[in-house]
Design a protein around this motif. Structure first.
Motif, mmCIF file in Angstrom:
data_model
loop_
_atom_site.group_PDB
_atom_site.id
_atom_site.type_symbol
_atom_site.label_atom_id
_atom_site.label_comp_id
_atom_site.label_asym_id
_atom_site.label_seq_id
_atom_site.Cartn_x
_atom_site.Cartn_y
_atom_site.Cartn_z
ATOM 1 N N ASN A 185 -10.795 11.854 48.733
ATOM 2 C CA ASN A 185 -12.198 11.708 49.116
ATOM 3 C C ASN A 185 -13.127 12.348 48.086
ATOM 4 O O ASN A 185 -14.192 11.806 47.765
ATOM 5 C CB ASN A 185 -12.432 12.335 50.495
ATOM 6 N N ASP A 186 -12.722 13.512 47.549
ATOM 7 C CA ASP A 186 -13.529 14.173 46.517
ATOM 8 C C ASP A 186 -13.630 13.305 45.268
ATOM 9 O O ASP A 186 -14.705 13.187 44.661
ATOM 10 C CB ASP A 186 -12.913 15.532 46.158
ATOM 11 N N ASP A 187 -12.504 12.703 44.881
ATOM 12 C CA ASP A 187 -12.511 11.823 43.704
ATOM 13 C C ASP A 187 -13.412 10.611 43.926
ATOM 14 O O ASP A 187 -14.155 10.196 43.023
ATOM 15 C CB ASP A 187 -11.080 11.352 43.382
ATOM 16 N N LEU A 188 -13.342 10.040 45.126
ATOM 17 C CA LEU A 188 -14.168 8.867 45.423
ATOM 18 C C LEU A 188 -15.655 9.217 45.475
ATOM 19 O O LEU A 188 -16.494 8.443 45.021
ATOM 20 C CB LEU A 188 -13.724 8.239 46.751
ATOM 21 N N ILE A 189 -15.973 10.375 46.033
ATOM 22 C CA ILE A 189 -17.376 10.813 46.080
ATOM 23 C C ILE A 189 -17.908 11.015 44.666
ATOM 24 O O ILE A 189 -19.027 10.606 44.332
ATOM 25 C CB ILE A 189 -17.509 12.113 46.906
ATOM 26 N N GLY A 190 -17.106 11.648 43.811
ATOM 27 C CA GLY A 190 -17.513 11.847 42.423
ATOM 28 C C GLY A 190 -17.724 10.528 41.703
ATOM 29 O O GLY A 190 -18.688 10.373 40.936
ATOM 30 N N LEU A 191 -16.842 9.575 41.973
ATOM 31 C CA LEU A 191 -16.973 8.255 41.358
ATOM 32 C C LEU A 191 -18.223 7.540 41.861
ATOM 33 O O LEU A 191 -18.961 6.921 41.068
ATOM 34 C CB LEU A 191 -15.728 7.417 41.670
ATOM 35 N N ASP A 192 -18.483 7.610 43.169
ATOM 36 C CA ASP A 192 -19.687 6.984 43.743
ATOM 37 C C ASP A 192 -20.960 7.569 43.130
ATOM 38 O O ASP A 192 -21.909 6.837 42.806
ATOM 39 C CB ASP A 192 -19.718 7.181 45.264
ATOM 40 N N ASN A 193 -20.983 8.893 42.970
ATOM 41 C CA ASN A 193 -22.168 9.548 42.394
ATOM 42 C C ASN A 193 -22.404 9.083 40.953
ATOM 43 O O ASN A 193 -23.545 8.825 40.550
ATOM 44 C CB ASN A 193 -22.003 11.065 42.437
ATOM 45 N N ALA A 194 -21.312 8.974 40.188
ATOM 46 C CA ALA A 194 -21.436 8.531 38.793
ATOM 47 C C ALA A 194 -21.926 7.088 38.726
ATOM 48 O O ALA A 194 -22.773 6.734 37.883
ATOM 49 C CB ALA A 194 -20.090 8.667 38.088
ATOM 50 N N TYR A 195 -21.409 6.255 39.629
ATOM 51 C CA TYR A 195 -21.814 4.839 39.659
ATOM 52 C C TYR A 195 -23.285 4.701 40.035
ATOM 53 O O TYR A 195 -24.037 3.928 39.421
ATOM 54 C CB TYR A 195 -20.924 4.080 40.639
ATOM 55 N N ASP B 205 -16.443 -1.639 36.172
ATOM 56 C CA ASP B 205 -15.909 -0.347 35.717
ATOM 57 C C ASP B 205 -15.705 0.591 36.904
ATOM 58 O O ASP B 205 -14.673 1.278 37.005
ATOM 59 C CB ASP B 205 -16.871 0.273 34.710
ATOM 60 N N TYR B 206 -16.688 0.597 37.813
ATOM 61 C CA TYR B 206 -16.595 1.429 39.022
ATOM 62 C C TYR B 206 -15.400 1.020 39.878
ATOM 63 O O TYR B 206 -14.615 1.870 40.330
ATOM 64 C CB TYR B 206 -17.891 1.308 39.819
ATOM 65 N N LEU B 207 -15.244 -0.276 40.099
ATOM 66 C CA LEU B 207 -14.163 -0.764 40.960
ATOM 67 C C LEU B 207 -12.790 -0.530 40.333
ATOM 68 O O LEU B 207 -11.821 -0.230 41.042
ATOM 69 C CB LEU B 207 -14.360 -2.253 41.261
ATOM 70 N N GLU B 208 -12.704 -0.662 39.013
ATOM 71 C CA GLU B 208 -11.421 -0.426 38.347
ATOM 72 C C GLU B 208 -11.012 1.046 38.428
ATOM 73 O O GLU B 208 -9.840 1.363 38.600
ATOM 74 C CB GLU B 208 -11.495 -0.890 36.885
ATOM 75 N N LYS B 209 -11.993 1.944 38.325
ATOM 76 C CA LYS B 209 -11.699 3.376 38.489
ATOM 77 C C LYS B 209 -11.342 3.699 39.943
ATOM 78 O O LYS B 209 -10.482 4.542 40.205
ATOM 79 C CB LYS B 209 -12.895 4.210 38.033
ATOM 80 N N LYS B 210 -12.011 3.010 40.867
ATOM 81 C CA LYS B 210 -11.681 3.186 42.286
ATOM 82 C C LYS B 210 -10.257 2.715 42.549
ATOM 83 O O LYS B 210 -9.501 3.342 43.310
ATOM 84 C CB LYS B 210 -12.666 2.393 43.147
ATOM 85 N N LEU B 211 -9.870 1.627 41.909
ATOM 86 C CA LEU B 211 -8.516 1.094 42.042
ATOM 87 C C LEU B 211 -7.483 2.110 41.538
ATOM 88 O O LEU B 211 -6.431 2.308 42.164
ATOM 89 C CB LEU B 211 -8.404 -0.210 41.253
ATOM 90 N N GLU B 212 -7.789 2.770 40.436
ATOM 91 C CA GLU B 212 -6.890 3.791 39.893
ATOM 92 C C GLU B 212 -6.704 4.941 40.880
ATOM 93 O O GLU B 212 -5.594 5.448 41.059
ATOM 94 C CB GLU B 212 -7.455 4.326 38.569
ATOM 95 N N ILE B 213 -7.805 5.352 41.504
ATOM 96 C CA ILE B 213 -7.742 6.447 42.482
ATOM 97 C C ILE B 213 -6.885 6.045 43.681
ATOM 98 O O ILE B 213 -6.044 6.817 44.154
ATOM 99 C CB ILE B 213 -9.161 6.845 42.937
ATOM 100 N N GLU B 214 -7.104 4.830 44.174
ATOM 101 C CA GLU B 214 -6.331 4.366 45.340
ATOM 102 C C GLU B 214 -4.843 4.306 45.023
ATOM 103 O O GLU B 214 -4.004 4.697 45.846
ATOM 104 C CB GLU B 214 -6.846 2.990 45.773
ATOM 105 N N LYS B 215 -4.499 3.844 43.833
ATOM 106 C CA LYS B 215 -3.090 3.770 43.450
ATOM 107 C C LYS B 215 -2.505 5.166 43.239
ATOM 108 O O LYS B 215 -1.347 5.424 43.582
ATOM 109 C CB LYS B 215 -2.934 2.930 42.185
ATOM 110 N N LYS B 216 -3.311 6.057 42.688
ATOM 111 C CA LYS B 216 -2.874 7.437 42.452
ATOM 112 C C LYS B 216 -2.460 8.110 43.754
ATOM 113 O O LYS B 216 -1.468 8.850 43.796
ATOM 114 C CB LYS B 216 -4.008 8.224 41.800
#
Length: 271
Positions: free
Chosen positions: A171-181, A213-224
């Protein structure tokens, strides 16, 4: 659903650990019961032959049995004393190890997560050593089971901790990604307003690139974190298909405009 799958994976690992602990304890109890049964059988065979025994011989046997029982009680007491001594020594070593870990944490030599992991590892190693001491000294079934239950409780608590930690980290990673996007979208909008991005087509293209770019990074997080990434993969595919369609439509429009322009030139030439 994705979180449920992750919880199931963590619990499957924990159940495997628990299975090994239970198997270890059950094997000990089984072996101890077998040894106790053999001793009882041997005692019964030696004292209940059914044959006539001379009174003097019977008295001698009774005396020897009492001596043997006294020696056994003395040996048991000594064994219990040695077991207590071994456990106290192991407990002291464990307490020292915990104190060293707390000191390392306070000095910031290790992180909070490292501290937790090392404390759990130390606890399991400590309980394993205690269990080995009890088995070597032929402790009671109740005592060995009590130690085993402590190990099972520790495994359960650790599984819950790891699940909650993994969920929080994701969740922290996703929040950080959302803020950057969101920041990127704001910068693009400001660039469009200032004229740095001069056309609507360019603005639209760069917004699409930012979203992909946002969705591809989100995909990486989900797979991680072992989460279901089907929806994100579909979003990426839909955007790319839309971009492809828009590209084809633009090519078609450009070709039609070029054809019309050429046709108009031909008309002017005839006039």
């Amino acid at each position: 659903l994705a979180h449920d799958k992750e919880r199931q994976k963590i619990w499957n690992d924990a159940l495997e650990e628990k299975r090994k602990v239970v198997e270890n304890i059950n094997n000990y109890i089984k072996e101890k019961n077998l040894q106790d049964a053999m001793v009882q059988t041997a005692t019964k065979e030696n004292t209940n032959t059914g044959d006539y025994v001379d009174p003097k011989e019977a008295a001698r046997i009774a005396k020897e049995r009492k001596k043997a029982e006294a020696a056994a009680r003395k040996a048991a007491a000594a064994n219990q004393k040695d077991e207590s001594k071994d456990e106290k020594l192991e407990n002291a070593n464990y307490d020292k190890q915990l104190a060293e870990l707390k000191s390392s944490l306070s000095k910031k030599e290790i992180t909070q997560n490292e501290y937790h992991d090392r404390v759990y590892q130390a606890e399991m190693e400590h309980l394993t050593k205690i269990l080995d001491i009890q088995k070597n000294h032929h402790s009671s079934e109740a005592k060995v089971t009590e130690t085993g239950n402590k190990m099972l409780d520790a495994i359960t608590e650790e599984a819950n901790y790891q699940y909650e930690k993994k969920k929080k980290d994701m969740n922290d990673d996703l929040i950080g990604l959302d803020n950057a996007y969101n920041s990127d979208k704001i910068l693009l909008a400001q660039s469009r307003l200032s004229g740095e991005i001069s056309t609507e087509d360019e603005y639209h293209r760069r917004m699409n690139e930012s979203e992909i770019d946002y969705l591809e990074k989100k995909l990486e997080i989900e797979k991680k974190y072992g989460q279901d990434s089907t929806d994100t993969e579909k979003e990426i595919l839909d955007i790319k298909l839309q971009q492809q369609k828009e590209g084809f439509d633009k090519q078609k429009t450009d070709a039609e405009q070029a054809y019309d322009a050429e046709k108009n030139l031909d008309k002017k030439g005839l006039m």
